[in-house]
Design an enzyme around this catalytic site. Structure first.
Site, PDB file in Angstrom:
ATOM      1  N   GLY A   1       7.615  50.834   1.231  1.00 17.35           N
ATOM      2  CA  GLY A   1       7.825  50.800  -0.234  1.00 17.35           C
ATOM      3  C   GLY A   1       6.711  50.080  -0.976  1.00 17.35           C
ATOM      4  O   GLY A   1       6.960  49.145  -1.738  1.00 17.35           O
TER       5      GLY A   1
ATOM      6  N   GLY B   1       5.917  47.215  -7.502  1.00 17.64           N
ATOM      7  CA  GLY B   1       6.642  45.958  -7.390  1.00 17.64           C
ATOM      8  C   GLY B   1       6.250  45.069  -6.225  1.00 17.64           C
ATOM      9  O   GLY B   1       5.071  44.833  -5.941  1.00 17.64           O
TER      10      GLY B   1
ATOM     11  N   GLY C   1       6.557  45.430  -2.921  1.00 14.56           N
ATOM     12  CA  GLY C   1       5.842  46.051  -1.798  1.00 14.56           C
ATOM     13  C   GLY C   1       4.358  46.212  -2.091  1.00 14.56           C
ATOM     14  O   GLY C   1       3.506  45.978  -1.228  1.00 14.56           O
TER      15      GLY C   1
ATOM     16  N   SER D   1      17.420  39.408  -0.531  1.00 13.20           N
ATOM     17  CA  SER D   1      17.597  39.055  -1.940  1.00 13.20           C
ATOM     18  C   SER D   1      18.683  38.001  -2.089  1.00 13.20           C
ATOM     19  O   SER D   1      19.648  37.989  -1.319  1.00 13.20           O
ATOM     20  CB  SER D   1      18.016  40.310  -2.708  1.00 13.20           C
ATOM     21  OG  SER D   1      18.369  39.966  -4.020  1.00 13.20           O
TER      22      SER D   1
ATOM     23  N   TYR E   1      24.963  46.363  -3.927  1.00  9.31           N
ATOM     24  CA  TYR E   1      23.687  45.724  -3.567  1.00  9.31           C
ATOM     25  C   TYR E   1      23.959  44.531  -2.649  1.00  9.31           C
ATOM     26  O   TYR E   1      23.301  44.351  -1.624  1.00  9.31           O
ATOM     27  CB  TYR E   1      22.997  45.281  -4.854  1.00  9.31           C
ATOM     28  CG  TYR E   1      21.580  44.754  -4.712  1.00  9.31           C
ATOM     29  CD1 TYR E   1      20.520  45.606  -4.428  1.00  9.31           C
ATOM     30  CD2 TYR E   1      21.308  43.401  -4.893  1.00  9.31           C
ATOM     31  CE1 TYR E   1      19.225  45.111  -4.329  1.00  9.31           C
ATOM     32  CE2 TYR E   1      20.015  42.900  -4.805  1.00  9.31           C
ATOM     33  CZ  TYR E   1      18.974  43.765  -4.518  1.00  9.31           C
ATOM     34  OH  TYR E   1      17.683  43.283  -4.414  1.00  9.31           O
TER      35      TYR E   1
HETATM   36  N1  NAP Z   1      12.524  42.581  -8.210  1.00  8.77           N
HETATM   37  C1  NAP Z   1      13.205  41.528  -7.850  1.00  8.77           C
HETATM   38  O1  NAP Z   1      13.397  40.563  -8.651  1.00  8.77           O
HETATM   39  C2  NAP Z   1      13.787  41.445  -6.478  1.00  8.77           C
HETATM   40  C3  NAP Z   1      14.580  40.322  -6.170  1.00  8.77           C
HETATM   41  C4  NAP Z   1      15.114  40.221  -4.903  1.00  8.77           C
HETATM   42  C5  NAP Z   1      14.847  41.200  -3.961  1.00  8.77           C
HETATM   43  N2  NAP Z   1      14.093  42.289  -4.287  1.00  8.77           N
HETATM   44  C6  NAP Z   1      13.849  43.289  -3.233  1.00  8.77           C
HETATM   45  O2  NAP Z   1      12.475  43.629  -3.200  1.00  8.77           O
HETATM   46  C7  NAP Z   1      12.341  44.924  -2.618  1.00  8.77           C
HETATM   47  C8  NAP Z   1      11.399  45.762  -3.436  1.00  8.77           C
HETATM   48  O3  NAP Z   1      11.984  46.006  -4.709  1.00  8.77           O
HETATM   49  P1  NAP Z   1      11.176  45.930  -6.084  1.00  8.77           P
HETATM   50  O4  NAP Z   1      11.873  44.966  -6.945  1.00  8.77           O
HETATM   51  O5  NAP Z   1       9.743  45.791  -5.808  1.00  8.77           O
HETATM   52  O6  NAP Z   1      11.516  47.379  -6.681  1.00  8.77           O
HETATM   53  P2  NAP Z   1      10.575  48.622  -7.059  1.00  8.77           P
HETATM   54  O7  NAP Z   1       9.470  48.222  -7.945  1.00  8.77           O
HETATM   55  O8  NAP Z   1      11.525  49.664  -7.552  1.00  8.77           O
HETATM   56  O9  NAP Z   1       9.961  49.066  -5.651  1.00  8.77           O
HETATM   57  C9  NAP Z   1      10.770  49.676  -4.683  1.00  8.77           C
HETATM   58  C10 NAP Z   1       9.914  50.377  -3.657  1.00  8.77           C
HETATM   59  O10 NAP Z   1      10.798  51.014  -2.728  1.00  8.77           O
HETATM   60  C11 NAP Z   1      10.542  52.427  -2.773  1.00  8.77           C
HETATM   61  N3  NAP Z   1      11.776  53.189  -2.599  1.00  8.77           N
HETATM   62  C12 NAP Z   1      12.894  53.118  -3.351  1.00  8.77           C
HETATM   63  N4  NAP Z   1      13.807  53.995  -2.878  1.00  8.77           N
HETATM   64  C13 NAP Z   1      13.236  54.620  -1.819  1.00  8.77           C
HETATM   65  C14 NAP Z   1      13.659  55.622  -0.922  1.00  8.77           C
HETATM   66  N5  NAP Z   1      14.860  56.224  -1.024  1.00  8.77           N
HETATM   67  N6  NAP Z   1      12.813  55.997   0.068  1.00  8.77           N
HETATM   68  C15 NAP Z   1      11.587  55.440   0.190  1.00  8.77           C
HETATM   69  N7  NAP Z   1      11.111  54.505  -0.652  1.00  8.77           N
HETATM   70  C16 NAP Z   1      11.944  54.102  -1.631  1.00  8.77           C
HETATM   71  C17 NAP Z   1       9.929  52.692  -4.124  1.00  8.77           C
HETATM   72  O11 NAP Z   1       9.215  53.934  -4.064  1.00  8.77           O
HETATM   73  P3  NAP Z   1       8.996  54.893  -5.367  1.00  8.77           P
HETATM   74  O12 NAP Z   1       7.788  54.370  -6.076  1.00  8.77           O
HETATM   75  O13 NAP Z   1       8.785  56.224  -4.761  1.00  8.77           O
HETATM   76  O14 NAP Z   1      10.231  54.780  -6.221  1.00  8.77           O
HETATM   77  C18 NAP Z   1       9.023  51.463  -4.262  1.00  8.77           C
HETATM   78  O15 NAP Z   1       7.886  51.619  -3.483  1.00  8.77           O
HETATM   79  C19 NAP Z   1      13.754  45.488  -2.505  1.00  8.77           C
HETATM   80  O16 NAP Z   1      14.225  45.367  -1.189  1.00  8.77           O
HETATM   81  C20 NAP Z   1      14.552  44.612  -3.448  1.00  8.77           C
HETATM   82  O17 NAP Z   1      15.918  44.557  -3.082  1.00  8.77           O
HETATM   83  C21 NAP Z   1      13.552  42.412  -5.524  1.00  8.77           C
END
Ligand code: NAP
Length: 310
Positions: A40, A44, A46, A168, A194
């Site tokens: 991913g 964000g 990743g 998370s 979640y």
């Molecule tokens: N943001 C926060 O404050 C926060 C806090 C705690 C934990 N997290 C965790 O951090 C991690 C990354 O999240 P993020 O906040 O960076 O969100 P994000 O910006 O939406 O990034 C999510 C990533 O996962 C990919 N993805 C989503 N659904 C998918 C699927 N079905 N198959 C393959 N790839 C998929 C997305 O690809 P596409 O570009 O193709 O959509 C993107 O690369 C997650 O595990 C989230 O739970 C985030």
């Protein structure tokens, strides 16, 4: 969430609040010659993890679902850091594609120094994958479980090697019911869905840590901070408006997540540390419900079955 709070110890609550204000630990260690698989990476957390690791010389193999975004991301890492970057495609709501991606990785690489399971999503409504699984549980937990399980031998071959589960603080919302993992009999809410998926990831991480004890492979989980990303952008216009105009003002730059994961991936003092939950770079005690090993063993068995790994 409130119903779960009564089980907390005061000391653990205090630690959580202190960690939120703490100065983060850093590493300046280079990663030249290290191969890192990160899932991913198209936005964000990743993306920042891939950037951070590449900036220290690591070679990156992304597992993403979108070809065009993957091309762009890899090109950017090549341009910015002269990094070696390649990618595999898999939609994590399809466990067959995740198993195929894992098989391709095993075939292509003799060693993997670091696996970062980052893909995640949040949905305010109950949706199902084509296999009938609740989507958030599948994408956030079963897919990372599948990838980790299938890469175990390669990770053991690559010691010292590390696995990092991007988890998370949302696991604290709870919602996991071992007899209804697929939300067939309960009312679904986004926070509970979640929370359930992230709790399952933690509960199975303790099992992975036991399995890997003494092998030279460590596995730890990280809360990457409350950071500004695209998470939740799959939800409706009201949710997106609230997120963009209210919530995002309180969030931090996701660059902190990349820095934290680089620290967790390289810090010499963590070489033998396994089975821990980190709030960015500080160890923290997760919610009591995420420490129930009896439930964890049930989730482990069910995850193997649901992911088609038996
Ligand atoms: N943001 C926060 O404050 C926060 C806090 C705690 C934990 N997290 C965790 O951090 C991690 C990354 O999240 P993020 O906040 O960076 O969100 P994000 O910006 O939406 O990034 C999510 C990533 O996962 C990919 N993805 C989503 N659904 C998918 C699927 N079905 N198959 C393959 N790839 C998929 C997305 O690809 P596409 O570009 O193709 O959509 C993107 O690369 C997650 O595990 C989230 O739970 C985030």
């Amino acid at each position: 969430m409130l119903k779960y709070l009564k089980d907390y110890r005061w000391a653990d609550m205090r630690q959580m609040l202190e960690n939120n204000r703490a100065t983060q630990r850093e590493s300046t260690l280079r990663m030249d010659g290290k191969l890192c698989v990160v899932t991913g990476c198209t936005s964000g957390v990743g993306w920042e993890i891939a950037r951070s690791l590449a900036s220290f010389g690591a070679s990156i193999v992304m597992v993403n679902r979108n070809k065009e975004k993957s091309e762009l991301a890899c090109n950017q890492l090549r341009e910015d850091f002269g990094a070696k970057c390649s990618y595999l495609l898999a939609n994590f709501s399809n466990l067959g594609q995740v198993r195929d991606a894992a098989d391709s990785l095993v075939k292509a690489y003799d060693r993997i120094d670091l696996l970062v399971n980052n893909v995640g999503m949040h949905s305010t409504t109950l949706t199902r994958t084509s296999d009938g699984l609740e989507t958030v549980f599948c994408v956030n937990h079963l897919a990372s479980f599948t990838l980790t399980w299938k890469l175990l031998d390669t990770m053991r071959q690559s010691t010292p090697s590390r696995i990092i589960q991007v988890n998370s603080q949302g696991h604290r919302f709870g919602g996991l019911n071992p007899s209804d993992l697929n939300w067939r009999t309960r009312h679904y809410t986004g926070l509970r869905g979640y929370g359930a998926a992230k709790t399952a990831q933690l509960l199975t991480m303790w099992e992975f840590a036991d399995l890997l004890k003494g092998s030279g492979v460590t596995i730890n989980a990280v809360h990457p901070g409350a950071v500004r990303t695209h998470i939740g952008s799959n939800n409706g216009p009201l949710y997106r408006w609230f997120n963009d105009n209210i919530v995002s003002r309180t969030l931090k730059d996701p660059v902190i997540a990349g820095q934290a994961v680089h620290y967790l991936a390289t810090a010499p003092e963590l070489e033998t540390i396994s089975g821990k939950y980190f709030n960015l770079t500080h160890v923290e005690t997760p919610a009591p419900h995420a420490l129930d090993r009896q439930v964890g063993r049930m989730i482990w068995e069910e995850s193997l079955r649901l992911a088609g790994l038996l």
